[in-house]
Design an enzyme around this catalytic site. Structure first.
Site, PDB file in Angstrom:
ATOM      1  N   SER A  64       0.801  -1.239   0.000  1.00 46.44           N
ATOM      2  CA  SER A  64       0.000   0.000   0.000  1.00 46.44           C
ATOM      3  C   SER A  64       0.826   1.278   0.000  1.00 46.44           C
ATOM      4  O   SER A  64       0.274   2.349  -0.267  1.00 46.44           O
ATOM      5  CB  SER A  64      -0.903   0.036   1.228  1.00 46.44           C
ATOM      6  OG  SER A  64      -2.155  -0.456   0.894  1.00 46.44           O
ATOM      7  N   LYS A  69       0.540   3.394  -2.967  1.00 39.83           N
ATOM      8  CA  LYS A  69      -0.623   4.270  -3.209  1.00 39.83           C
ATOM      9  C   LYS A  69      -0.235   5.750  -3.101  1.00 39.83           C
ATOM     10  O   LYS A  69      -0.869   6.610  -3.709  1.00 39.83           O
ATOM     11  CB  LYS A  69      -1.743   3.941  -2.214  1.00 39.83           C
ATOM     12  CG  LYS A  69      -2.325   2.540  -2.420  1.00 39.83           C
ATOM     13  CD  LYS A  69      -3.267   2.152  -1.281  1.00 39.83           C
ATOM     14  CE  LYS A  69      -3.777   0.734  -1.454  1.00 39.83           C
ATOM     15  NZ  LYS A  69      -4.498   0.236  -0.273  1.00 39.83           N
ATOM     16  N   TYR A 109      -2.885  -2.253 -10.688  1.00 40.77           N
ATOM     17  CA  TYR A 109      -2.892  -2.089  -9.226  1.00 40.77           C
ATOM     18  C   TYR A 109      -2.052  -3.184  -8.533  1.00 40.77           C
ATOM     19  O   TYR A 109      -1.254  -2.887  -7.636  1.00 40.77           O
ATOM     20  CB  TYR A 109      -4.339  -2.100  -8.724  1.00 40.77           C
ATOM     21  CG  TYR A 109      -4.455  -2.123  -7.220  1.00 40.77           C
ATOM     22  CD1 TYR A 109      -4.206  -0.973  -6.473  1.00 40.77           C
ATOM     23  CD2 TYR A 109      -4.776  -3.295  -6.543  1.00 40.77           C
ATOM     24  CE1 TYR A 109      -4.281  -0.996  -5.084  1.00 40.77           C
ATOM     25  CE2 TYR A 109      -4.857  -3.319  -5.160  1.00 40.77           C
ATOM     26  CZ  TYR A 109      -4.608  -2.176  -4.435  1.00 40.77           C
ATOM     27  OH  TYR A 109      -4.671  -2.197  -3.059  1.00 40.77           O
ATOM     28  N   TYR A 160      -4.671   2.781   7.705  1.00 33.32           N
ATOM     29  CA  TYR A 160      -5.920   2.024   7.808  1.00 33.32           C
ATOM     30  C   TYR A 160      -6.774   2.659   8.901  1.00 33.32           C
ATOM     31  O   TYR A 160      -6.844   3.877   8.989  1.00 33.32           O
ATOM     32  CB  TYR A 160      -5.636   0.533   8.061  1.00 33.32           C
ATOM     33  CG  TYR A 160      -4.531  -0.012   7.175  1.00 33.32           C
ATOM     34  CD1 TYR A 160      -4.632   0.077   5.788  1.00 33.32           C
ATOM     35  CD2 TYR A 160      -3.381  -0.567   7.707  1.00 33.32           C
ATOM     36  CE1 TYR A 160      -3.621  -0.399   4.962  1.00 33.32           C
ATOM     37  CE2 TYR A 160      -2.364  -1.056   6.883  1.00 33.32           C
ATOM     38  CZ  TYR A 160      -2.491  -0.958   5.518  1.00 33.32           C
ATOM     39  OH  TYR A 160      -1.489  -1.420   4.707  1.00 33.32           O
ATOM     40  N   VAL A 208       1.061  -3.765   3.875  1.00 33.31           N
ATOM     41  CA  VAL A 208       0.989  -5.077   4.522  1.00 33.31           C
ATOM     42  C   VAL A 208       2.268  -5.902   4.335  1.00 33.31           C
ATOM     43  O   VAL A 208       2.387  -6.984   4.902  1.00 33.31           O
ATOM     44  CB  VAL A 208      -0.255  -5.895   4.087  1.00 33.31           C
ATOM     45  CG1 VAL A 208      -1.542  -5.222   4.535  1.00 33.31           C
ATOM     46  CG2 VAL A 208      -0.254  -6.156   2.588  1.00 33.31           C
TER      47      VAL A 208
HETATM   48  N1  GLU Z   1      -2.110  -5.185  -2.437  1.00 31.17           N
HETATM   49  C1  GLU Z   1      -2.721  -5.120  -1.154  1.00 31.17           C
HETATM   50  C2  GLU Z   1      -4.229  -5.269  -1.241  1.00 31.17           C
HETATM   51  O1  GLU Z   1      -4.823  -4.675  -2.068  1.00 31.17           O
HETATM   52  C3  GLU Z   1      -2.325  -3.853  -0.465  1.00 31.17           C
HETATM   53  C4  GLU Z   1      -2.770  -3.829   0.956  1.00 31.17           C
HETATM   54  C5  GLU Z   1      -1.971  -2.971   1.854  1.00 31.17           C
HETATM   55  O2  GLU Z   1      -0.747  -2.952   1.848  1.00 31.17           O
HETATM   56  O3  GLU Z   1      -2.658  -2.282   2.626  1.00 31.17           O
HETATM   57  O4  GLU Z   1      -4.825  -5.962  -0.507  1.00 31.17           O
END
Ligand code: GLU
Length: 305
Positions: free
Chosen positions: A64, A67, A190, A241, A259
């Site tokens: 993530s 992002k 993605y 989160y 994650v």
């Molecule tokens: N590729 C992961 C997902 O979409 C990213 C999640 C993360 O790192 O928060 O579940």
């Protein structure tokens, strides 16, 4: 003068001695293969030396954290206004892959750092970039000044196989007309952006523009000051989160976790700091990474507050 190396060394010793290091993410099978006992940190000071400790040079899955890069590229290409019609900037107070809020709010994701928001940003980049995956990877390499950064194709394929929740989010977005491209193409982009592997130094270097008013390590401008202000605000309120409040309270810096166990945080005008420890807490953030950053800002008394 602050003894940065001494502080990092102490944090490292404490982390190594901690028995419960959290649980490695296993919903993406390839990520479940990583051992939880890795630990590294890299501090990039805007002025002065860098400091590092432990396994700062081992690449890991940024997940993530990517992002922030996709948002930065979208902002730099289209400006902020054009994007914020399709994704909001409010904390979600929910896990990163929550779906019911998306349905309730008619396909407008809460923010660009939850999965649904990042999928909308991925759609924008798939529309705007000539060679979306290659161009995005090149953007990240340019931010970090490191041409060796790569996707991990195995991780991307592993997530594509088991990414039911992301397919559900993308289909829901599509049903609300908030995606222009095919779901498959957007998620392929993605899953690849999430699969990028970087080490602590590369991440601290790539986050340099967010601490340096938009200019990277070599002084090249990538973002303007307004864009940087907005990205940092989104990181502070939405970067962890449903633990963003806790991170602001304990650490007091804008940042982003993934994650894969990475956390990058920054103090504008002062430093960027990455910690990698793959074991996660029950909110999906690196367990020891959260503690390490709290300890760092408490000992150095360096935070935005
Ligand atoms: N590729 C992961 C997902 O979409 C990213 C999640 C993360 O790192 O928060 O579940």
């Amino acid at each position: 003068m602050t003894n940065f190396q001494g502080i990092l060394d102490t944090i490292y010793e404490t982390a190594k001695a901690t028995k419960n290091k959290g649980e490695v993410a296993n919903y993406i099978p390839e990520l479940a293969k990583i051992k939880e006992d890795h630990f590294g940190m890299y501090l990039n000071k805007l002025q002065g030396e860098d400091y590092f400790v432990g396994e700062w040079d081992i690449p890991f899955s940024i997940q993530s954290i990517s992002k922030v890069f996709s948002l930065a590229l979208a902002f730099s290409m289209l400006g902020t206004k054009n994007i914020l019609t399709r994704v909001d900037v409010e904390p979600s107070g929910n896990p990163f892959n929550h779906l019911s809020l998306l349905e309730q709010e008619e396909g407008i994701p809460r923010n660009p750092l939850v999965n649904s928001g990042a999928i909308v940003i991925a759609d924008i980049l798939v529309s705007e970039l000539k060679n979306p995956k290659e161009d995005f990877l090149q953007f990240v390499r340019d931010l970090a000044h490191d041409q060796s950064i790569q996707f991990n194709e195995k991780v991307a394929a592993s997530e594509a196989k088991t990414g039911y929740n992301n397919f559900a989010a993308a289909n829901l977005l599509k049903s609300f007309n908030n995606l222009n491209n095919d779901v498959e193409a957007i998620l392929d982009f993605y899953f690849h952006q999430c699969s990028i592997e970087m080490n602590c130094k590369q991440l601290s270097d790539a986050f340099f523009p967010f601490a340096n008013q938009g200019s990277c390590l070599k002084g090249n401008p990538h973002l303007n000051k307004n864009q940087v202000k907005r990205i940092n605000a989104i990181m502070l309120t939405c970067g962890f989160y449903d633990e963003a409040g806790e991170f602001a309270f304990e650490v007091g810096l804008p940042g982003k976790s993934g994650v894969g166990g990475g956390i990058v945080a920054l103090l504008p005008g002062e430093f960027t700091l990455t910690c990698w420890s793959p074991g996660l807490n029950d909110k999906g953030n690196s367990k020891l990474g959260m503690l390490a950053l709290e300890s760092f800002t408490t000992q150095t008394q360096l935070s935005i507050f």
